[in-house]
Design a protein around this motif. Sequence first.
Motif, short mmCIF file in Angstrom:
data_model
loop_
_atom_site.label_atom_id
_atom_site.label_comp_id
_atom_site.label_asym_id
_atom_site.label_seq_id
_atom_site.Cartn_x
_atom_site.Cartn_y
_atom_site.Cartn_z
N ALA A 44 16.44 9.72 -37.90
CA ALA A 44 17.80 9.60 -37.35
C ALA A 44 18.83 9.42 -38.47
O ALA A 44 19.85 10.10 -38.50
N VAL A 45 18.54 8.54 -39.42
CA VAL A 45 19.51 8.27 -40.49
C VAL A 45 19.63 9.49 -41.41
O VAL A 45 20.71 9.79 -41.91
N ALA A 46 18.53 10.21 -41.59
CA ALA A 46 18.57 11.39 -42.48
C ALA A 46 19.18 12.60 -41.78
O ALA A 46 19.27 13.68 -42.37
N VAL A 106 13.70 7.98 -54.13
CA VAL A 106 13.67 6.55 -54.46
C VAL A 106 14.36 6.31 -55.81
O VAL A 106 15.12 5.35 -55.98
N PHE A 107 14.11 7.21 -56.74
CA PHE A 107 14.73 7.13 -58.07
C PHE A 107 16.26 7.17 -57.94
O PHE A 107 16.98 6.33 -58.50
N LEU A 108 16.75 8.12 -57.14
CA LEU A 108 18.21 8.21 -56.92
C LEU A 108 18.72 6.96 -56.20
O LEU A 108 19.83 6.47 -56.47
N GLY A 109 17.89 6.43 -55.29
CA GLY A 109 18.27 5.23 -54.54
C GLY A 109 18.36 4.00 -55.43
O GLY A 109 19.25 3.16 -55.27
N PRO A 117 21.33 8.74 -52.01
CA PRO A 117 22.14 7.69 -52.66
C PRO A 117 23.51 7.51 -52.01
O PRO A 117 24.03 6.39 -51.97
N GLU A 118 24.07 8.60 -51.49
CA GLU A 118 25.39 8.48 -50.81
C GLU A 118 25.25 7.64 -49.54
O GLU A 118 26.07 6.76 -49.26
N THR A 119 24.19 7.92 -48.77
CA THR A 119 23.97 7.14 -47.54
C THR A 119 23.76 5.67 -47.89
O THR A 119 24.31 4.78 -47.23
N ASP A 178 26.99 3.93 -48.83
CA ASP A 178 27.76 3.63 -47.63
C ASP A 178 27.20 2.38 -46.92
O ASP A 178 27.95 1.50 -46.50
N ILE A 179 25.89 2.32 -46.81
CA ILE A 179 25.25 1.17 -46.15
C ILE A 179 25.52 -0.11 -46.94
O ILE A 179 25.85 -1.15 -46.36
N PHE A 180 25.39 -0.04 -48.26
CA PHE A 180 25.63 -1.23 -49.10
C PHE A 180 27.07 -1.72 -48.91
O PHE A 180 27.31 -2.93 -48.76
N ALA A 181 28.00 -0.77 -48.90
CA ALA A 181 29.42 -1.15 -48.79
C ALA A 181 29.71 -1.77 -47.42
O ALA A 181 30.38 -2.81 -47.33
N ARG A 182 29.19 -1.14 -46.36
CA ARG A 182 29.42 -1.67 -45.02
C ARG A 182 28.78 -3.05 -44.85
O ARG A 182 29.38 -3.96 -44.26
#
Length: 346
Positions: free
Chosen positions: A68-70, A150-153, A311-313, A316-320
Motif C-alpha cells: 500500500a505505501v509503495a 535500505v541503503f538509500l533509506g 527515501p522520499e517517502t 515525508d514520514i519522518f517530517a510528518r
Amino acid sequence: AAKLDAFDNHERVWHGRDEERGLNAIVAIHNTVLGPGLGGTRVWPHETFEAALTDVLRLSRGMTFKSAVAGMDFGGGKALIIANSKTDKTPALLEAYAEMLIALNGQYFTGEDVGFTVADADFLRERTPNVTGTTVGGSGNPSPVTAHGVFLGIKAALKHRGVATLDGVHVAVQGLGSVGWTLCEKLHAEGARLSVTDIDAARMEQAKDAFGATPVALDDILKVNADVFAPCALGGVLSAETIPLLGAKIVAGAANNPLVRHEDARLLMERGVLYAPDYVINAGGLLNVAAELAPGGYDREATMAKVAKIPETLADIFARAEAQKRPTNDVAAEIAFERINAARQR
Ligand code: NAI
C-alpha cells in the motif's frame, strides 16, 4: 490502536501438510483490497506451530502495508514452511509445496524470503506460474534491490538528522545474509565504518576481510555505540526489554517486524531514536518481484525509479512524525490505511 485492530483480521489462512514429503506449511492472505496476495515464502524451523503462525501472520500483514505505501496494486500474503532450509528442504518437500500453491489457484503469489532461494523459486516456477523472483523470464534475486532501497533509506534517515555523507558514519549491521551483505558492500564503498554480527561466524570473518568490519557478539550488536543500527536478520529484536540497551540513534534495516509490538516505536521515539518503518525501507524487493507481474513484464529501469522514491517517502514520514510528535510507524500505517480505505470505497 482501534484503527490498527481493524487491519488485524486475515482474509484467509491455509495449513498444508504432507507428512510423507515433510511439508508443514502455512499460507496467510492478510488483505486483498488492492490486489492478490504477494509475499515470499520463509523456511524456518520454528519450534512450535503457534510461533510459526504468529510469524507468518505478522509477515503477511506487513506485506499489505508494504504494498500500500509503495503504491502497488497487490495485497498482503506470505508463506511459512516449518523446516530447516539447510537439512529439510528436499525436492519432495518443494514438490508438495508446489501442489499446495497450485491448489490456491492464483490467490497467492510467492517469492524469496529467509531460507527460500532463487533456485527454489525456479523449481516452483516450472510447476506453477504464481512465483516471482525467478531467473527464467523473471527478475531474479530481489535481495540486491532490497539492499539498495535500505541503503538509500539509511541515507534519508541520516539526512533527516543533518548528516550529509556516509563517510565516517558508524553502522551496526545485524545479519550478513543476502540483504545484509550487499548493504555492507554499499555502505563500505561510501566510507561507512561497520560493526557486524551473524550466527554464522565465518560470515563475520569474511566481512572483516572484505570491509574491515568489526565482528561483534550476537547479543552485543544492539549495544554498539553506532550512528545507525541496521537489523537485517529476523524480526522481534526491539522490545521494551532491549530498546533501553540500544546504542544507535537511528534504526534502519531490512528485517521485517524488527519491533516486537507496534507500540515499541513510541519507546524508540521517546529515546530520541529515529525509526525507518520496516515495510517502507525494505520495499525494494517487493517492487522488483511485483514488476514481473506487470502487463509488459519486468522493466528494470522503471523498477529502480520506484525504488529511488523510497527515501522520499521516508523523508515525508519522518517530517510528518516529527511535526505531529507521533511514532514514524503510526504515520506509515496511516498512509497505508488511507490508500486501502480509498480503494475499498471505489
Ligand atoms: P538471509 O537468510 O539471506 O540472511 C539472514 C542472515 O541473518 C543470515 O546470514 C543468518 O545467519 C543471520 N541471522 C539469523 N539470525 C540471526 C541472529 N539472531 N543474529 C544475527 N544474525 C542472524 O535473509 P535476507 O534475504 O538477507 O533477509 C534478511 C531480512 O530482511 C529478513 O528479515 C527478511 O524477511 C527481510 N527482507 C528481505 C528481503 C529480500 O529481498 N531478501 C525483502 C524484504 C525484507
